[in-house]
Enzyme design. Structure first.
Site, PDB file in Angstrom:
ATOM      1  CG  ASN A   1      -1.332   1.227   1.808  1.00 46.43           C
ATOM      2  OD1 ASN A   1      -1.482   2.200   1.078  1.00 46.43           O
ATOM      3  ND2 ASN A   1      -1.598   1.263   3.111  1.00 46.43           N
TER       4      ASN A   1
ATOM      5  CB  SER B   1       8.353  -2.737  10.819  1.00 52.56           C
ATOM      6  OG  SER B   1       8.004  -1.427  11.230  1.00 52.56           O
TER       7      SER B   1
ATOM      8  N   GLY C   1       4.879   1.498  10.494  1.00 50.39           N
ATOM      9  CA  GLY C   1       5.412   2.834  10.230  1.00 50.39           C
ATOM     10  C   GLY C   1       6.776   3.111  10.828  1.00 50.39           C
TER      11      GLY C   1
ATOM     12  CD  GLU D   1      -0.937  -3.911   7.655  1.00 44.87           C
ATOM     13  OE1 GLU D   1       0.180  -3.870   7.142  1.00 44.87           O
ATOM     14  OE2 GLU D   1      -1.822  -3.092   7.421  1.00 44.87           O
TER      15      GLU D   1
ATOM     16  CE  LYS E   1       1.427   2.705   5.386  1.00 48.88           C
ATOM     17  NZ  LYS E   1       1.843   2.669   6.776  1.00 48.88           N
TER      18      LYS E   1
ATOM     19  CG  HIS F   1      -3.894   0.755   6.798  1.00 42.26           C
ATOM     20  ND1 HIS F   1      -3.352   1.740   7.593  1.00 42.26           N
ATOM     21  CD2 HIS F   1      -2.871  -0.047   6.436  1.00 42.26           C
ATOM     22  CE1 HIS F   1      -2.044   1.534   7.690  1.00 42.26           C
ATOM     23  NE2 HIS F   1      -1.729   0.458   6.996  1.00 42.26           N
TER      24      HIS F   1
ATOM     25  CD  GLU G   1      -1.088   4.559   8.065  1.00 41.65           C
ATOM     26  OE1 GLU G   1      -1.335   4.775   6.867  1.00 41.65           O
ATOM     27  OE2 GLU G   1      -0.040   4.000   8.444  1.00 41.65           O
TER      28      GLU G   1
HETATM   29  P1  PGA Z   1       5.247  -0.398   7.110  1.00 42.60           P
HETATM   30  O1  PGA Z   1       3.692  -0.236   6.762  1.00 42.60           O
HETATM   31  O2  PGA Z   1       5.738  -1.618   6.393  1.00 42.60           O
HETATM   32  O3  PGA Z   1       5.873   0.855   6.579  1.00 42.60           O
HETATM   33  O4  PGA Z   1       5.361  -0.526   8.595  1.00 42.60           O
HETATM   34  C1  PGA Z   1       2.857  -1.339   6.821  1.00 42.60           C
HETATM   35  C2  PGA Z   1       1.424  -0.955   6.554  1.00 42.60           C
HETATM   36  O5  PGA Z   1       0.972   0.092   7.038  1.00 42.60           O
HETATM   37  O6  PGA Z   1       0.724  -1.695   5.871  1.00 42.60           O
END
Ligand code: PGA
Length: 265
Positions: free
Chosen positions: A12, A219, A178, A172, A14, A100, A102
């Site tokens: 994704n 991550s 993040g 997740e 973002k 998600h 976020e």
């Molecule tokens: P990240 O994001 O790999 O940068 O931690 C994962 C996600 O939000 O799907």
């Protein structure tokens, strides 16, 4: 439970890539993965809405499934700022990402909203990718498994076993996502994946619930991707930052395909 036959792997982007960035990313990713059989993996990219129309032919050419980062649960109406399933269908989207972290934490989306989106996405023939995960405090309190079960059972309420083939889950953990996230260990992730699998089987039975891909995200990087995929209950990886450079992403894909013995590439 044995491993699913295909690797599920995607990103994704973002709110990071413009249309031009997304065109360059998909073109390069397609080129870098051209020799990898799509029979062994489901490769997907979920860019910003504005890029979807432009990159759809590139994605098609490289057999990369396109997803949308969000979707309204209504087909049309007085919903300023929302994107309808009809609009996503028109631009050739295959996957709709729902819930998600976020969306839940920056925009206040609830399990009920995710549920309406899931039902709508399935009605329109999309693959619904439901994201779930506990926060850091929930992990510390030891309530992660309860949280995951609630998010699953509320988010998937009313979905029939016959529709399960169009559902993917991304586990997740919020604390792992993040720049300030800490990746989950493979053991911790595997335990949560087992809880998720059990809940899916409770919902839809052994066959339908057992076939739903459950991906890990948070991550994931070039170091931990191969360790995570060693766990047979982890069916794929959903990657943010480490996938946004197409060369890096392609290297991770190759390493994971090898480690998981998905295909002899
Ligand atoms: P990240 O994001 O790999 O940068 O931690 C994962 C996600 O939000 O799907």
């Amino acid at each position: 439970m044995s491993r699913l036959p295909k690797l599920y792997i995607g990103t994704n982007t973002k709110m990071y890539k413009t249309i031009a960035d997304t065109v360059a990313f998909l073109t390069e990713l397609g080129r870098n993965t051209r020799d990898l059989s799509r029979d062994c993996m489901e490769l997907f990219v979920i860019p910003s809405f504005t890029a979807l129309d432009r990159v759809a032919p590139i994605a098609r050419q490289h057999e990369i499934t396109l997803g949308a980062q969000n979707m309204c649960w209504e087909d049309r109406g007085q919903f300023t700022g929302e994107i309808s399933p009809l609009m996503l269908r028109e631009v050739g989207v295959g996957i709709v990402e729902i819930g998600h972290s976020e969306r839940r934490h920056c925009f206040g989306e609830t399990d009920d909203m995710q549920n309406k989106k899931i039902l709508c996405a399935l009605r329109h023939g999309f693959t619904a990718l439901l994201c779930i995960g506990e926060t850091g405090p929930q992990k510390e309190r030891g309530t992660a498994d309860e949280v995951l079960r609630m998010q699953l059972k509320n988010g998937l309420a009313g979905v029939a076993p016959s529709q399960a083939k169009n559902v993917w889950i991304a586990y997740e953990p919020v604390w792992a996502i993040g720049v300030s996230g800490v990746p989950a260990t493979k053991e911790y992730a595997a335990q949560r994946h087992q809880v998720i699998r059990k809940a899916l089987i409770e919902l839809w039975g052994e066959e339908a619930g057992g076939g739903v891909p459950v991906l890990y995200g948070g991550s994931v990087n070039g170091q931990n991707a191969t360790e995570l995929i060693q766990m047979p209950c982890i069916d794929g990886l959903f990657i943010g930052r480490s996938a946004w450079d197409p060369d890096n992403f392609a290297q991770i894909i190759r390493a994971v395909l090898r480690e998981g013995a998905y295909c002899h590439s």
